[in-house]
Design a protein around this motif. Structure first.
Motif, PDB file in Angstrom:
ATOM      1  N   THR A  38      -4.151  11.191  11.840  1.00 59.83           N
ATOM      2  CA  THR A  38      -3.572  10.603  10.710  1.00 59.83           C
ATOM      3  C   THR A  38      -2.917   9.434  10.941  1.00 59.83           C
ATOM      4  O   THR A  38      -2.979   8.464   9.911  1.00 59.83           O
ATOM      5  N   ALA A  39      -2.304   9.046  11.963  1.00 57.13           N
ATOM      6  CA  ALA A  39      -2.063   7.769  12.366  1.00 57.13           C
ATOM      7  C   ALA A  39      -3.144   6.771  12.229  1.00 57.13           C
ATOM      8  O   ALA A  39      -3.123   5.575  11.745  1.00 57.13           O
ATOM      9  N   ALA A  40      -4.405   7.047  12.563  1.00 57.48           N
ATOM     10  CA  ALA A  40      -5.357   6.274  12.330  1.00 57.48           C
ATOM     11  C   ALA A  40      -5.813   6.086  10.919  1.00 57.48           C
ATOM     12  O   ALA A  40      -6.010   4.869  10.360  1.00 57.48           O
ATOM     13  N   ALA A  41      -5.729   6.993  10.207  1.00 58.41           N
ATOM     14  CA  ALA A  41      -5.928   7.002   8.536  1.00 58.41           C
ATOM     15  C   ALA A  41      -4.975   6.157   8.083  1.00 58.41           C
ATOM     16  O   ALA A  41      -5.088   5.210   7.335  1.00 58.41           O
ATOM     17  N   MET A  42      -3.536   6.106   8.622  1.00 63.97           N
ATOM     18  CA  MET A  42      -2.786   5.093   8.000  1.00 63.97           C
ATOM     19  C   MET A  42      -2.824   3.937   8.345  1.00 63.97           C
ATOM     20  O   MET A  42      -2.460   2.829   7.449  1.00 63.97           O
ATOM     21  N   ARG A  43      -3.442   3.548   9.560  1.00 60.20           N
ATOM     22  CA  ARG A  43      -3.574   2.322   9.956  1.00 60.20           C
ATOM     23  C   ARG A  43      -4.658   1.616   9.253  1.00 60.20           C
ATOM     24  O   ARG A  43      -4.508   0.671   8.818  1.00 60.20           O
ATOM     25  N   ARG A  44      -5.622   2.546   9.065  1.00 59.98           N
ATOM     26  CA  ARG A  44      -7.083   1.839   8.044  1.00 59.98           C
ATOM     27  C   ARG A  44      -6.400   1.531   6.688  1.00 59.98           C
ATOM     28  O   ARG A  44      -6.699   0.435   6.130  1.00 59.98           O
ATOM     29  N   ASN A  45      -5.587   2.325   6.045  1.00 59.19           N
ATOM     30  CA  ASN A  45      -5.043   2.264   4.999  1.00 59.19           C
ATOM     31  C   ASN A  45      -4.182   1.041   4.816  1.00 59.19           C
ATOM     32  O   ASN A  45      -4.386   0.000   3.754  1.00 59.19           O
ATOM     33  N   ALA A  46      -3.361   0.771   5.667  1.00 58.22           N
ATOM     34  CA  ALA A  46      -2.584  -0.381   5.948  1.00 58.22           C
ATOM     35  C   ALA A  46      -3.306  -1.793   5.771  1.00 58.22           C
ATOM     36  O   ALA A  46      -3.252  -2.580   5.435  1.00 58.22           O
ATOM     37  N   ARG A  47      -4.501  -1.834   6.778  1.00 59.79           N
ATOM     38  CA  ARG A  47      -5.405  -2.788   6.767  1.00 59.79           C
ATOM     39  C   ARG A  47      -6.027  -3.074   5.486  1.00 59.79           C
ATOM     40  O   ARG A  47      -6.293  -4.295   5.150  1.00 59.79           O
ATOM     41  N   LYS A  48      -6.488  -2.178   4.845  1.00 63.71           N
ATOM     42  CA  LYS A  48      -7.198  -2.335   3.595  1.00 63.71           C
ATOM     43  C   LYS A  48      -6.052  -2.732   2.425  1.00 63.71           C
ATOM     44  O   LYS A  48      -6.564  -3.660   1.674  1.00 63.71           O
ATOM     45  N   ARG A  49      -4.939  -2.341   2.324  1.00 64.97           N
ATOM     46  CA  ARG A  49      -3.990  -2.776   1.624  1.00 64.97           C
ATOM     47  C   ARG A  49      -3.556  -4.356   1.949  1.00 64.97           C
ATOM     48  O   ARG A  49      -3.390  -5.263   1.020  1.00 64.97           O
ATOM     49  N   ASP A  50      -3.560  -4.554   3.175  1.00 62.79           N
ATOM     50  CA  ASP A  50      -3.404  -6.068   3.491  1.00 62.79           C
ATOM     51  C   ASP A  50      -4.371  -6.985   3.194  1.00 62.79           C
ATOM     52  O   ASP A  50      -4.219  -8.102   2.660  1.00 62.79           O
ATOM     53  N   ARG A  51      -5.473  -6.478   3.239  1.00 64.94           N
ATOM     54  CA  ARG A  51      -6.743  -7.486   2.705  1.00 64.94           C
ATOM     55  C   ARG A  51      -6.774  -7.403   1.300  1.00 64.94           C
ATOM     56  O   ARG A  51      -7.205  -8.395   0.590  1.00 64.94           O
ATOM     57  N   GLU A  52      -6.372  -6.548   0.569  1.00 66.90           N
ATOM     58  CA  GLU A  52      -6.395  -6.557  -0.827  1.00 66.90           C
ATOM     59  C   GLU A  52      -5.190  -7.251  -1.633  1.00 66.90           C
ATOM     60  O   GLU A  52      -5.092  -7.621  -2.840  1.00 66.90           O
TER      61      GLU A  52
END
Length: 53
Positions: A38-52
């Motif tokens: 779950t933490a890994a998925a949240m990390r990926r989601n945060a990175r994706k939002r930061d890029r967008e």
């Protein structure tokens, strides 16, 4: 359910893998552990939002 679906960055510590639940039952707050995946998925989601943004 809203506790799990509406966390902000200030409500989660991905390094320690815990989620801060505020004003839960009886107005209490608590830190709850989250699964490593779950933490890994949240990390990926945060990175994706930061890029967008």
């Amino acid at each position: 359910m809203s506790e799990a679906t509406g966390p902000t960055r200030s409500n989660v510590d991905l390094e320690k893998r815990v989620l801060h639940i505020r004003s839960a039952q009886f107005g209490k707050s608590r830190w709850v552990p989250i699964h490593p995946t779950t933490a890994a998925a949240m990390r990926r989601n945060a990175r994706k939002r930061d890029r967008e943004s």
